[in-house]
Each structure stands twice: as C-alpha cells, then as structure tokens.
Design a protein around this motif. Structure first.
Motif, PDB file in Angstrom:
ATOM      1  N   ALA A 119      -5.505  -1.362  22.634  1.00 53.72           N
ATOM      2  CA  ALA A 119      -5.790   0.030  22.298  1.00 53.72           C
ATOM      3  C   ALA A 119      -5.859   0.202  20.784  1.00 53.72           C
ATOM      4  O   ALA A 119      -6.734   0.906  20.259  1.00 53.72           O
ATOM      5  CB  ALA A 119      -4.727   0.953  22.893  1.00 53.72           C
ATOM      6  N   GLY A 120      -4.948  -0.467  20.064  1.00 52.01           N
ATOM      7  CA  GLY A 120      -4.976  -0.411  18.607  1.00 52.01           C
ATOM      8  C   GLY A 120      -6.231  -1.046  18.037  1.00 52.01           C
ATOM      9  O   GLY A 120      -6.831  -0.530  17.080  1.00 52.01           O
ATOM     10  N   SER A 121      -6.657  -2.167  18.628  1.00 54.12           N
ATOM     11  CA  SER A 121      -7.871  -2.833  18.149  1.00 54.12           C
ATOM     12  C   SER A 121      -9.102  -1.959  18.358  1.00 54.12           C
ATOM     13  O   SER A 121      -9.984  -1.889  17.496  1.00 54.12           O
ATOM     14  CB  SER A 121      -8.050  -4.174  18.876  1.00 54.12           C
ATOM     15  N   MET A 122      -9.170  -1.268  19.514  1.00 54.55           N
ATOM     16  CA  MET A 122     -10.317  -0.406  19.767  1.00 54.55           C
ATOM     17  C   MET A 122     -10.283   0.829  18.866  1.00 54.55           C
ATOM     18  O   MET A 122     -11.320   1.298  18.390  1.00 54.55           O
ATOM     19  CB  MET A 122     -10.349   0.012  21.239  1.00 54.55           C
ATOM     20  N   MET A 123      -9.086   1.346  18.617  1.00 51.84           N
ATOM     21  CA  MET A 123      -8.943   2.471  17.699  1.00 51.84           C
ATOM     22  C   MET A 123      -9.352   2.058  16.289  1.00 51.84           C
ATOM     23  O   MET A 123      -9.980   2.820  15.551  1.00 51.84           O
ATOM     24  CB  MET A 123      -7.491   2.957  17.717  1.00 51.84           C
ATOM     25  N   HIS A 124      -9.014   0.840  15.922  1.00 46.96           N
ATOM     26  CA  HIS A 124      -9.408   0.286  14.616  1.00 46.96           C
ATOM     27  C   HIS A 124     -10.929   0.298  14.480  1.00 46.96           C
ATOM     28  O   HIS A 124     -11.478   0.679  13.436  1.00 46.96           O
ATOM     29  CB  HIS A 124      -8.869  -1.135  14.510  1.00 46.96           C
ATOM     30  N   SER A 125     -11.620  -0.097  15.541  1.00 45.75           N
ATOM     31  CA  SER A 125     -13.087  -0.110  15.528  1.00 45.75           C
ATOM     32  C   SER A 125     -13.642   1.303  15.390  1.00 45.75           C
ATOM     33  O   SER A 125     -14.609   1.539  14.655  1.00 45.75           O
ATOM     34  CB  SER A 125     -13.611  -0.758  16.812  1.00 45.75           C
ATOM     35  N   ALA A 126     -13.029   2.268  16.086  1.00 51.16           N
ATOM     36  CA  ALA A 126     -13.480   3.659  16.001  1.00 51.16           C
ATOM     37  C   ALA A 126     -13.327   4.210  14.585  1.00 51.16           C
ATOM     38  O   ALA A 126     -14.187   4.955  14.097  1.00 51.16           O
ATOM     39  CB  ALA A 126     -12.695   4.525  16.992  1.00 51.16           C
ATOM     40  N   ILE A 127     -12.250   3.837  13.908  1.00 53.22           N
ATOM     41  CA  ILE A 127     -12.041   4.300  12.534  1.00 53.22           C
ATOM     42  C   ILE A 127     -13.083   3.701  11.602  1.00 53.22           C
ATOM     43  O   ILE A 127     -13.599   4.382  10.699  1.00 53.22           O
ATOM     44  CB  ILE A 127     -10.617   3.942  12.064  1.00 53.22           C
ATOM     45  N   LEU A 128     -13.442   2.435  11.813  1.00 56.33           N
ATOM     46  CA  LEU A 128     -14.476   1.812  10.985  1.00 56.33           C
ATOM     47  C   LEU A 128     -15.824   2.506  11.171  1.00 56.33           C
ATOM     48  O   LEU A 128     -16.590   2.663  10.211  1.00 56.33           O
ATOM     49  CB  LEU A 128     -14.598   0.320  11.325  1.00 56.33           C
ATOM     50  N   VAL A 129     -16.118   2.928  12.398  1.00 55.08           N
ATOM     51  CA  VAL A 129     -17.356   3.688  12.639  1.00 55.08           C
ATOM     52  C   VAL A 129     -17.313   5.016  11.886  1.00 55.08           C
ATOM     53  O   VAL A 129     -18.297   5.420  11.244  1.00 55.08           O
ATOM     54  CB  VAL A 129     -17.554   3.937  14.146  1.00 55.08           C
ATOM     55  N   THR A 130     -16.191   5.705  11.955  1.00 54.72           N
ATOM     56  CA  THR A 130     -16.045   6.983  11.250  1.00 54.72           C
ATOM     57  C   THR A 130     -16.155   6.800   9.747  1.00 54.72           C
ATOM     58  O   THR A 130     -16.726   7.640   9.040  1.00 54.72           O
ATOM     59  CB  THR A 130     -14.695   7.635  11.604  1.00 54.72           C
ATOM     60  N   MET A 131     -15.626   5.703   9.239  1.00 54.91           N
ATOM     61  CA  MET A 131     -15.736   5.423   7.804  1.00 54.91           C
ATOM     62  C   MET A 131     -17.181   5.161   7.398  1.00 54.91           C
ATOM     63  O   MET A 131     -17.603   5.531   6.291  1.00 54.91           O
ATOM     64  CB  MET A 131     -14.847   4.243   7.438  1.00 54.91           C
ATOM     65  N   ALA A 132     -17.949   4.505   8.270  1.00 53.74           N
ATOM     66  CA  ALA A 132     -19.369   4.297   7.985  1.00 53.74           C
ATOM     67  C   ALA A 132     -20.101   5.636   7.947  1.00 53.74           C
ATOM     68  O   ALA A 132     -20.965   5.862   7.084  1.00 53.74           O
ATOM     69  CB  ALA A 132     -19.985   3.388   9.050  1.00 53.74           C
ATOM     70  N   PHE A 133     -19.749   6.536   8.856  1.00 54.17           N
ATOM     71  CA  PHE A 133     -20.346   7.883   8.859  1.00 54.17           C
ATOM     72  C   PHE A 133     -19.960   8.642   7.602  1.00 54.17           C
ATOM     73  O   PHE A 133     -20.783   9.356   7.007  1.00 54.17           O
ATOM     74  CB  PHE A 133     -19.888   8.627  10.113  1.00 54.17           C
ATOM     75  N   ASP A 134     -18.715   8.476   7.180  1.00 51.82           N
ATOM     76  CA  ASP A 134     -18.236   9.113   5.952  1.00 51.82           C
ATOM     77  C   ASP A 134     -19.051   8.641   4.750  1.00 51.82           C
ATOM     78  O   ASP A 134     -19.474   9.450   3.908  1.00 51.82           O
ATOM     79  CB  ASP A 134     -16.752   8.772   5.761  1.00 51.82           C
ATOM     80  N   ARG A 135     -19.303   7.338   4.649  1.00 55.37           N
ATOM     81  CA  ARG A 135     -20.095   6.805   3.536  1.00 55.37           C
ATOM     82  C   ARG A 135     -21.551   7.278   3.611  1.00 55.37           C
ATOM     83  O   ARG A 135     -22.187   7.527   2.583  1.00 55.37           O
ATOM     84  CB  ARG A 135     -20.053   5.281   3.536  1.00 55.37           C
ATOM     85  N   TYR A 136     -22.076   7.411   4.826  1.00 55.34           N
ATOM     86  CA  TYR A 136     -23.444   7.906   4.993  1.00 55.34           C
ATOM     87  C   TYR A 136     -23.572   9.335   4.470  1.00 55.34           C
ATOM     88  O   TYR A 136     -24.506   9.657   3.720  1.00 55.34           O
ATOM     89  CB  TYR A 136     -23.845   7.850   6.466  1.00 55.34           C
ATOM     90  N   THR A 255     -18.832  -1.127  -0.735  1.00 53.03           N
ATOM     91  CA  THR A 255     -18.416  -2.528  -0.762  1.00 53.03           C
ATOM     92  C   THR A 255     -17.115  -2.753  -0.020  1.00 53.03           C
ATOM     93  O   THR A 255     -16.993  -3.694   0.784  1.00 53.03           O
ATOM     94  CB  THR A 255     -18.271  -3.009  -2.213  1.00 53.03           C
ATOM     95  N   ALA A 256     -16.116  -1.904  -0.271  1.00 54.05           N
ATOM     96  CA  ALA A 256     -14.816  -2.092   0.365  1.00 54.05           C
ATOM     97  C   ALA A 256     -14.925  -1.983   1.882  1.00 54.05           C
ATOM     98  O   ALA A 256     -14.379  -2.807   2.626  1.00 54.05           O
ATOM     99  CB  ALA A 256     -13.823  -1.065  -0.178  1.00 54.05           C
ATOM    100  N   HIS A 257     -15.640  -0.955   2.344  1.00 52.86           N
ATOM    101  CA  HIS A 257     -15.775  -0.763   3.786  1.00 52.86           C
ATOM    102  C   HIS A 257     -16.518  -1.922   4.427  1.00 52.86           C
ATOM    103  O   HIS A 257     -16.151  -2.393   5.516  1.00 52.86           O
ATOM    104  CB  HIS A 257     -16.492   0.551   4.079  1.00 52.86           C
ATOM    105  N   LEU A 258     -17.573  -2.400   3.785  1.00 52.62           N
ATOM    106  CA  LEU A 258     -18.325  -3.528   4.326  1.00 52.62           C
ATOM    107  C   LEU A 258     -17.454  -4.785   4.420  1.00 52.62           C
ATOM    108  O   LEU A 258     -17.525  -5.525   5.405  1.00 52.62           O
ATOM    109  CB  LEU A 258     -19.553  -3.800   3.449  1.00 52.62           C
ATOM    110  N   SER A 259     -16.629  -5.012   3.409  1.00 53.09           N
ATOM    111  CA  SER A 259     -15.749  -6.189   3.419  1.00 53.09           C
ATOM    112  C   SER A 259     -14.758  -6.112   4.568  1.00 53.09           C
ATOM    113  O   SER A 259     -14.558  -7.086   5.309  1.00 53.09           O
ATOM    114  CB  SER A 259     -14.993  -6.292   2.087  1.00 53.09           C
ATOM    115  N   VAL A 260     -14.134  -4.945   4.738  1.00 59.43           N
ATOM    116  CA  VAL A 260     -13.164  -4.760   5.819  1.00 59.43           C
ATOM    117  C   VAL A 260     -13.836  -4.882   7.177  1.00 59.43           C
ATOM    118  O   VAL A 260     -13.306  -5.513   8.104  1.00 59.43           O
ATOM    119  CB  VAL A 260     -12.479  -3.383   5.673  1.00 59.43           C
ATOM    120  N   MET A 261     -15.023  -4.290   7.304  1.00 58.81           N
ATOM    121  CA  MET A 261     -15.739  -4.304   8.584  1.00 58.81           C
ATOM    122  C   MET A 261     -16.129  -5.729   8.978  1.00 58.81           C
ATOM    123  O   MET A 261     -15.897  -6.153  10.121  1.00 58.81           O
ATOM    124  CB  MET A 261     -16.985  -3.430   8.477  1.00 58.81           C
ATOM    125  N   LEU A 262     -16.705  -6.481   8.054  1.00 65.98           N
ATOM    126  CA  LEU A 262     -17.128  -7.850   8.355  1.00 65.98           C
ATOM    127  C   LEU A 262     -15.939  -8.731   8.716  1.00 65.98           C
ATOM    128  O   LEU A 262     -16.003  -9.542   9.643  1.00 65.98           O
ATOM    129  CB  LEU A 262     -17.878  -8.443   7.158  1.00 65.98           C
TER     130      LEU A 262
END
Length: 334
Positions: A119-136, A255-262
């Motif tokens: 559940a934590g891993s899936m929540m982690h993925s959801a936050i990364l998606v939201t962060m990508a939207f934030d950067r957009y 850059t930071a978000h891309l590094s964390v996401m990859l």
C-alpha cells in the motif's frame, strides 16, 4: 564446519521453529549469505538511519517554516512519510534476522507487513504522479499555479491516492489468507514479499500470481503514462522558451523529480519482474536488490531535493546551524 553440516543445522533450525508453532512463517533473510549477515547488516542499518534522519529533518523544517507551506513541499512531506513507513516495515525485521537470528513472524503479522508495504509503494507512485502534475502546472501554466494547486487540493489528491492503494492492495493478503500453506512455512526473504509467501502454499496460486502481476503493470503502467504525458507537455513548453536562463531554470525544477522517479520505478519494476521471470538469477542477488528498493530511495530522496531546491536547502542549513549552536551551548554549560 563443512557445507553439509551447515545445511543440516539449517534444516534442524527450520524444523524446530516450524514444529513449535505451525502458525509462524520463517523469514530466512538472505539464503546463501548467512556467514556474512553481520557485514550485510552494516550498510542496511546505515542506509536506514540516514534515510530516517533525512526524512524527519525534511518534515521538521517544512512543518516549522510557514514559507514552505506550499503544495510542492506538502507533496515532499507525503513522500517522506511514506518512505519512513515502508522502510520501517522492512528494515528493522531484516536487522533482527541478521543480528539476533529472530526469523519467526506470525501469519497475521506477515500479511499485515505485506499490506502496509505494498500500500505504501502504491501510494508512493501516486505521489510521484501528483508531483509530475505539479511540475506541469508550474511550467506550463505558472500564472494559475496558486489557484489550481492549493494545499487543500493537494490534500484531496493525496486522499484519493490513499484510497486507491487500499482498494487495490487489500485483495493481496485476503487471497493469501485463503490458501493452504505447506508444513515448513519457510520464506527465503527478509520480508513478506507477496510472491515469496504465495510460493509457500500447497494450493493453486494462479489467481494470486495473475492479480499481483496485473495490478503491478496496470497501476504502475497507468502512473507512468500520466507522468510521461506530463513531461511530454513540459518538454514541449520548455523548447518554446527563448531565454536561456528561463530554459535552464525550467529544466532544473524537474531534475529532482525525474531522478527520484527513475530511481523508484526502475527498482520497483526490476524487483517485480525478477521475482516472476528471473529463474536464472541467484536468489541472494534478487533479495538484496529487493531490499535496496526500500533503502536507497528513502536515503537519497531528501538529499536530492535538498541539493536541487535552494529554498529548502537554505532552511535546512539554518535549522542545522541553530541545532549545532544549541548543542554547543549546552555542552559548554555542563
């Protein structure tokens, strides 16, 4: 002691543990590397402590500083909380195995660990998606950023991600709890990995295997598609910027978000695929890599964001200097 004697002792140990309590699983740690478990525990403990310190520092600084009460930092706090939770659900038990040979875990405890872990891993993925939207929004529509992404809206998006995680992950332990498990209950892992637990069953695990694989690819695939869409729009907007300074600033914000996401998605997908299709890879290699997924990102993420984000870096430096001065004053007064 010969290899044969060690193997016999291992079998006796497992028999004694499982025969004394049939409702207990045995987490074997890293099979094949038992003589080196103390040395392996050193980087495990070090990475875990660094991750805890970095993430708690991030939470402290953002919580204390009113100027950091913004959507981006709220997302970083969510990420820090998830990383503290997921790493804590795995690493302490692994260290108990390495240091004290405490390998037993109840079936209920195993399924509970699995639930919070995934559940934590899936929540982690959801936050990364939201962060990508934030950067957009920050790059493609900066004038409306404060009206589109408010703290309240970010909190609601976080709640949606949490509900999604609970709904998708709940069937995993429920499906496993209905299976008949074999007598030995031995799990060749440091934590209750879904497929590692399922393989200890004497029943048909086709449904478990299929659901786990489909869930991983559908959910993570959808999240990766949304992130890819956000960054394709970001790249298109950045390429239209004529000012070189503004161009570099726009790229630096991602850059930071891309590094964390990859780092997160590569480790997660690799671990999922290896456990199902990597029969030719040595088990201890897979187990170490699976553990690194819960060690490296929590340790590096606060460092990455601290280095790349000047505002956050300055606030952390201020608090660190203040704490050092306070400790120095207390030391002199003793």
């Amino acid at each position: 002691m010969s290899k044969r004697d060690r193997h016999l002792n291992h079998l006796v140990e497992v028999f004694n543990l499982t025969s004394s309590d049939p409702s207990t699983f045995i987490l074997m740690g890293i099979p094949g590397l038992e003589p080196a478990r103390v040395w392996i525990s050193i980087p495990f403990a070090m990475f875990y402590i660094i991750g805890l310190v970095g993430n708690f520092m991030l939470l402290l600084v953002v919580g204390k500083e009113q100027t950091l009460h913004k959507p981006m930092y709220l997302l970083l706090c969510m990420l820090a909380l998830i990383e503290i939770g997921t790493s804590t659900s795995v690493v302490p038990k692994a260290l108990y195995i390495f240091w004290f040979n405490l390998k037993g875990i109840t079936v209920g405890g195993c399924l509970t660990q699995m639930f919070f872990l995934y559940a934590g891993s899936m929540m982690h993925s959801a936050i990364l998606v939201t962060m990508a939207f934030d950067r957009y929004i920050a790059i493609c529509n900066p004038l409306r950023y404060t009206t589109i992404l408010t703290n309240t809206r970010i909190a609601k998006l976080g709640l949606v991600g949490l509900l999604r995680s609970l709904l998708f992950i709940m069937p995993l332990p429920l499906l496993l709890s209905r299976l008949p498990f074999c007598a030995d209950h031995v799990i060749p892992h440091t934590y209750c990995d879904h497929m590692a637990v399922a393989k200890t069953s004497c029943g048909d695990i086709t449904v478990n295997r299929t659901y786990g694989l489909v869930m991983a690819f559908v959910v993570m695939g959808l999240d990766l598609m949304l992130i890819a869409l956000s960054y394709s729009l970001i790249i298109r907007a950045v390429l239209r910027i004529s000012s070189k300074t503004a161009y570099q600033k726009a790229l630096n914000t991602c850059t930071a978000h891309l590094s964390v996401m990859l780092m997160s998605y590569t480790a997660g997908l690799f671990s999922t695929l290896i456990h199902r299709f990597g029969q030719g890879i040595a088990p201890h290699v897979h187990i170490i890599l699976a553990n690194l997924y819960f060690l490296i990102p929590p340790m590096l993420n606060p460092i990455i964001y601290g280095v790349k984000n000047k505002e956050l870096r300055d606030k952390v430096s201020k608090y660190t200097s203040r704490m050092c001065s306070h400790w120095a004053t207390d030391f002199k007064s003793v």
